[in-house]
Design a protein around this motif. Sequence first.
Motif, PDB file in Angstrom:
ATOM      1  N   PRO A 159     -40.765  33.543  43.940  1.00  0.00           N
ATOM      2  CA  PRO A 159     -41.563  32.858  44.966  1.00  0.00           C
ATOM      3  C   PRO A 159     -40.879  32.949  46.320  1.00  0.00           C
ATOM      4  CG  PRO A 159     -41.386  31.520  42.980  1.00  0.00           C
ATOM      5  CD  PRO A 159     -40.468  32.680  42.801  1.00  0.00           C
ATOM      6  N   PRO A 160     -41.625  32.901  47.420  1.00  0.00           N
ATOM      7  CA  PRO A 160     -41.059  33.065  48.760  1.00  0.00           C
ATOM      8  C   PRO A 160     -39.896  32.133  49.056  1.00  0.00           C
ATOM      9  CG  PRO A 160     -43.451  33.123  48.857  1.00  0.00           C
ATOM     10  CD  PRO A 160     -43.099  32.728  47.468  1.00  0.00           C
ATOM     11  N   ASP A 161     -39.931  30.887  48.504  1.00  0.00           N
ATOM     12  CA  ASP A 161     -38.834  29.967  48.796  1.00  0.00           C
ATOM     13  C   ASP A 161     -37.642  30.168  47.885  1.00  0.00           C
ATOM     14  OD1 ASP A 161     -39.758  29.041  46.398  1.00  0.00           O
ATOM     15  OD2 ASP A 161     -40.254  27.021  47.081  1.00  0.00           O
ATOM     16  N   GLY A 162     -37.716  31.161  46.979  1.00  0.00           N
ATOM     17  CA  GLY A 162     -36.591  31.472  46.099  1.00  0.00           C
ATOM     18  C   GLY A 162     -36.440  30.542  44.924  1.00  0.00           C
ATOM     19  N   SER A 163     -37.337  29.597  44.745  1.00  0.00           N
ATOM     20  CA  SER A 163     -37.216  28.629  43.661  1.00  0.00           C
ATOM     21  C   SER A 163     -37.962  29.111  42.428  1.00  0.00           C
ATOM     22  CB  SER A 163     -37.784  27.280  44.105  1.00  0.00           C
ATOM     23  OG  SER A 163     -39.179  27.403  44.373  1.00  0.00           O
ATOM     24  N   GLY A 164     -37.533  28.620  41.287  1.00  0.00           N
ATOM     25  CA  GLY A 164     -38.266  28.894  40.063  1.00  0.00           C
ATOM     26  C   GLY A 164     -38.027  30.282  39.530  1.00  0.00           C
ATOM     27  N   PRO A 165     -38.568  30.572  38.340  1.00  0.00           N
ATOM     28  CA  PRO A 165     -38.393  31.886  37.732  1.00  0.00           C
ATOM     29  C   PRO A 165     -39.186  32.957  38.466  1.00  0.00           C
ATOM     30  CG  PRO A 165     -39.953  30.599  36.463  1.00  0.00           C
ATOM     31  CD  PRO A 165     -39.388  29.672  37.511  1.00  0.00           C
ATOM     32  N   ALA A 166     -38.874  34.203  38.195  1.00  0.00           N
ATOM     33  CA  ALA A 166     -39.585  35.306  38.834  1.00  0.00           C
ATOM     34  C   ALA A 166     -41.045  35.305  38.420  1.00  0.00           C
ATOM     35  CB  ALA A 166     -38.935  36.622  38.454  1.00  0.00           C
ATOM     36  N   LEU A 167     -41.909  35.626  39.357  1.00  0.00           N
ATOM     37  CA  LEU A 167     -43.330  35.697  39.067  1.00  0.00           C
ATOM     38  C   LEU A 167     -43.600  36.843  38.109  1.00  0.00           C
ATOM     39  CD1 LEU A 167     -44.707  35.147  42.671  1.00  0.00           C
ATOM     40  CD2 LEU A 167     -44.479  33.445  40.848  1.00  0.00           C
ATOM     41  N   GLY A 168     -44.369  36.571  37.080  1.00  0.00           N
ATOM     42  CA  GLY A 168     -44.737  37.613  36.136  1.00  0.00           C
ATOM     43  C   GLY A 168     -43.651  37.931  35.138  1.00  0.00           C
ATOM     44  N   GLY A 169     -42.519  37.245  35.176  1.00  0.00           N
ATOM     45  CA  GLY A 169     -41.425  37.550  34.283  1.00  0.00           C
ATOM     46  C   GLY A 169     -41.178  36.457  33.267  1.00  0.00           C
ATOM     47  N   HIS A 170     -40.066  36.550  32.589  1.00  0.00           N
ATOM     48  CA  HIS A 170     -39.686  35.583  31.585  1.00  0.00           C
ATOM     49  C   HIS A 170     -38.172  35.532  31.570  1.00  0.00           C
ATOM     50  CE1 HIS A 170     -39.205  33.433  27.851  1.00  0.00           C
ATOM     51  NE2 HIS A 170     -40.507  33.279  27.756  1.00  0.00           N
ATOM     52  N   PRO A 171     -37.561  34.336  31.651  1.00  0.00           N
ATOM     53  CA  PRO A 171     -36.096  34.259  31.681  1.00  0.00           C
ATOM     54  C   PRO A 171     -35.430  34.929  30.496  1.00  0.00           C
ATOM     55  CG  PRO A 171     -37.078  32.137  32.238  1.00  0.00           C
ATOM     56  CD  PRO A 171     -38.205  33.015  31.776  1.00  0.00           C
ATOM     57  N   ALA A 172     -36.100  34.950  29.338  1.00  0.00           N
ATOM     58  CA  ALA A 172     -35.502  35.557  28.156  1.00  0.00           C
ATOM     59  C   ALA A 172     -35.298  37.055  28.334  1.00  0.00           C
ATOM     60  CB  ALA A 172     -36.370  35.287  26.929  1.00  0.00           C
ATOM     61  N   LEU A 173     -36.136  37.682  29.141  1.00  0.00           N
ATOM     62  CA  LEU A 173     -35.965  39.107  29.402  1.00  0.00           C
ATOM     63  C   LEU A 173     -34.620  39.363  30.056  1.00  0.00           C
ATOM     64  CD1 LEU A 173     -36.922  42.044  29.736  1.00  0.00           C
ATOM     65  CD2 LEU A 173     -38.123  41.330  31.806  1.00  0.00           C
ATOM     66  N   ASP A 174     -34.301  38.580  31.076  1.00  0.00           N
ATOM     67  CA  ASP A 174     -33.016  38.752  31.759  1.00  0.00           C
ATOM     68  C   ASP A 174     -31.852  38.472  30.816  1.00  0.00           C
ATOM     69  OD1 ASP A 174     -34.379  39.359  34.073  1.00  0.00           O
ATOM     70  OD2 ASP A 174     -34.238  37.332  34.896  1.00  0.00           O
ATOM     71  N   ARG A 175     -31.974  37.423  30.000  1.00  0.00           N
ATOM     72  CA  ARG A 175     -30.883  37.069  29.089  1.00  0.00           C
ATOM     73  C   ARG A 175     -30.629  38.178  28.075  1.00  0.00           C
ATOM     74  NH1 ARG A 175     -33.444  31.896  29.005  1.00  0.00           N
ATOM     75  NH2 ARG A 175     -34.294  32.347  26.918  1.00  0.00           N
ATOM     76  N   ALA A 176     -31.709  38.725  27.517  1.00  0.00           N
ATOM     77  CA  ALA A 176     -31.563  39.760  26.501  1.00  0.00           C
ATOM     78  C   ALA A 176     -30.970  41.037  27.083  1.00  0.00           C
ATOM     79  CB  ALA A 176     -32.909  40.057  25.852  1.00  0.00           C
ATOM     80  N   VAL A 177     -31.482  41.445  28.241  1.00  0.00           N
ATOM     81  CA  VAL A 177     -30.966  42.666  28.868  1.00  0.00           C
ATOM     82  C   VAL A 177     -29.515  42.471  29.283  1.00  0.00           C
ATOM     83  CG1 VAL A 177     -31.187  44.200  30.848  1.00  0.00           C
ATOM     84  CG2 VAL A 177     -33.213  43.496  29.590  1.00  0.00           C
ATOM     85  N   ALA A 178     -29.174  41.287  29.788  1.00  0.00           N
ATOM     86  CA  ALA A 178     -27.793  41.024  30.191  1.00  0.00           C
ATOM     87  C   ALA A 178     -26.851  41.146  29.003  1.00  0.00           C
ATOM     88  CB  ALA A 178     -27.683  39.643  30.825  1.00  0.00           C
TER      89      ALA A 178
END
Length: 400
Positions: A159-178
Amino acid sequence: MLDIAEELDRWVGQGRDFAVATVVAVGGSAPRQPGAALAVDREGTAVGSVSGGCVEGAVYELCRQALEDGESVRESFGYSDDDAFAVGLTCGGTIDILVTPVPVGAPAREVIAAGLAAAARGEAAAVARIAEGPAQLRGGALLVHPDGSYEGTLGGHRPPDGSGPALGGHPALDRAVAAEARAMLDAGRTGVLELGADGRLCGEPLTVLVESSVPPPRMIVFGAIDFAAALVRIGVFLGYRVTVCDARPVFATRNRFPEAHEIVVDWPHRYLAAQSAAGGVDGRTVLCVLTHDAKFDVPLLELALRLPVAYVGAMGSRRTHEDRDARLRAAGVGELERARLRSPIGLDLGARTPEETALSIAAEIVAVRRGGTGAALTGARVPIHPDTAGPVTGRIGSVA
């Protein structure tokens, strides 16, 4: 991309817009491996290479187009018998290229810039990007550190203010790839991850390119002789961080080895033991023992052959080798451990001079590292670019 990190880090510092084309996958005989990159800035300046010249022109234009439309694109290039004049690889292989625009203000620029800066400093870091998947997930980037922590997101725009998770994404995606990228970083590997489709994640399969940058491998040269000076030069040329170690201070001097990264005056076995205890050697380290003096060689090799290093070679005649092998056997070094020793060191090139000898040693190191045979390619029925490790692919069924 990280293979040209120093130049791109300068571009970031200068505020340049650029697009980077990165090799995602190769098939058959291809000149460059995954991670090789070509970058083009807004003025048309280019740096790097993805094919050694075969498709550079076409990839250059893809980068220019990506800067204009702001879209990431994946393209494949190969050889076609139907059209000998088509853009492709004359060597007969295939390469897949990911082209990513990185203009000032792009959502992923800050993360990519941090990865480039880390790689330029010689630090370990991995950068993950979506190579194939839904359009709303393209353009993101994830920077993964050796401890598993990460910055950025693969989930598209925040979101423009930088808050919250990425639009259209899922936090688990980042965790798994990391998690997967950290494992690849530990091994110093670059390649792709294929994530299984999961409705709670993104609804479509994803291919993620993970590029790893690790500090240069070490070459430790024991014995400050004239042959060592030539080996230091070629070791630096091959990208090693080179240390010269000798117990004799009159020989181990900066004047004699101006290109060495480090010169150590110490007994070889004592220095290697200290480095091993401090984590200063690893599975990429090469040890070259050029002293051919039993009082130095035997205690050194007794330790070296028991360490998980990439290469251990020792200089000397065949008679010297037989005597050294007998001494190692008497010292309790087992048969399998002694079989790791490359002695006499180097390939049979008919070398005479220090420079020729250094070349023969370096050629053997490369052959061991890359799985080569050392045989002439003329008339040989072996791949020119062997892939000893196979594809780097992790498969994740569900990361939700």
